[in-house]
Motif scaffolding. Structure first.
Motif, short mmCIF file in Angstrom:
data_model
loop_
_atom_site.label_atom_id
_atom_site.label_comp_id
_atom_site.label_asym_id
_atom_site.label_seq_id
_atom_site.Cartn_x
_atom_site.Cartn_y
_atom_site.Cartn_z
N ALA A 54 -2.19 10.14 -9.25
CA ALA A 54 -1.74 8.84 -10.28
C ALA A 54 -2.28 8.10 -10.63
O ALA A 54 -2.15 7.68 -11.93
CB ALA A 54 -0.24 9.13 -9.50
N ALA A 55 -2.84 7.08 -9.30
CA ALA A 55 -3.52 5.62 -9.72
C ALA A 55 -4.75 6.42 -10.09
O ALA A 55 -5.26 4.65 -10.19
CB ALA A 55 -3.07 4.82 -8.48
N GLN A 56 -5.21 7.21 -9.82
CA GLN A 56 -6.39 7.34 -9.79
C GLN A 56 -7.43 6.73 -8.74
O GLN A 56 -8.71 5.64 -9.11
CB GLN A 56 -6.89 7.17 -11.36
N ALA A 57 -7.11 6.37 -7.69
CA ALA A 57 -7.81 5.53 -6.22
C ALA A 57 -8.05 6.01 -4.96
O ALA A 57 -7.58 7.12 -5.23
CB ALA A 57 -6.66 4.28 -6.10
N PRO A 58 -9.42 5.80 -4.80
CA PRO A 58 -9.90 6.23 -3.36
C PRO A 58 -9.64 5.60 -2.60
O PRO A 58 -9.48 4.56 -1.91
CB PRO A 58 -11.95 6.04 -3.89
N TYR A 59 -9.33 6.38 -1.34
CA TYR A 59 -9.15 5.43 0.50
C TYR A 59 -10.29 5.96 0.46
O TYR A 59 -10.01 7.11 1.26
CB TYR A 59 -7.13 5.17 0.52
N ALA A 60 -10.18 5.10 2.36
CA ALA A 60 -11.33 5.58 3.12
C ALA A 60 -11.03 6.22 4.12
O ALA A 60 -11.54 6.98 4.73
CB ALA A 60 -11.54 3.61 3.92
N THR A 61 -9.30 5.69 4.82
CA THR A 61 -8.52 6.55 5.64
C THR A 61 -7.22 7.76 4.81
O THR A 61 -6.91 6.99 4.26
CB THR A 61 -8.40 5.62 6.56
N ALA A 62 -7.40 8.45 5.90
CA ALA A 62 -5.17 8.77 5.05
C ALA A 62 -4.34 7.78 5.39
O ALA A 62 -3.66 7.73 5.11
CB ALA A 62 -4.77 9.97 7.09
N GLU A 74 0.25 4.31 3.43
CA GLU A 74 0.27 3.06 3.31
C GLU A 74 0.42 2.50 1.35
O GLU A 74 1.62 2.04 1.16
CB GLU A 74 -0.16 1.66 3.65
N ALA A 75 -0.72 2.92 1.06
CA ALA A 75 -0.37 2.33 0.09
C ALA A 75 0.82 3.17 -0.87
O ALA A 75 0.53 2.38 -2.43
CB ALA A 75 -1.98 2.72 -0.96
N MET A 76 0.51 4.58 -0.87
CA MET A 76 1.72 5.50 -1.39
C MET A 76 2.93 5.93 -1.13
O MET A 76 4.21 6.15 -1.41
CB MET A 76 1.07 7.05 -1.93
N ALA A 77 3.20 5.02 0.15
CA ALA A 77 4.42 4.57 0.38
C ALA A 77 5.40 4.33 -0.32
O ALA A 77 5.10 3.16 -0.71
CB ALA A 77 4.18 4.57 1.57
N PRO A 78 6.34 4.83 -0.83
CA PRO A 78 7.72 3.99 -1.38
C PRO A 78 8.40 2.88 -1.11
O PRO A 78 7.88 2.59 0.79
CB PRO A 78 8.71 4.89 -1.41
#
Length: 66
Positions: A48-56, A61-65
């Motif tokens: 949805a955000a079209q964003a990459p992340y280095a770790t799970a 944390e970034a996608m948590a409500p």
């Protein structure tokens, strides 16, 4: 003259089961930490955000409500 993709950020389109390379490069930049992620180890992203992340953990944390 040949152009090298080394040390260039790639532009990707993130999909549910993978990603498509829009502009060639050798890495992307983590949306949370700013660290470089080589494409061959990229495993976490937010479609949805079209964003990459280095770790799970960073992705969770970034996608948590809030």
């Amino acid at each position: 003259m040949l152009m090298s993709n080394s040390d260039r950020p790639a532009r990707l389109h993130y999909m549910a089961n993978g990603f498509r390379v829009l502009a060639a490069g050798d890495h992307v930049v983590c949306a949370a930490s700013g660290s470089r992620i080589p494409l061959d180890v990229l495993r976490y992203w937010d479609v949805a955000a079209q964003a990459p992340y280095a770790t799970a953990q960073l992705a969770s944390e970034a996608m948590a409500p809030r």
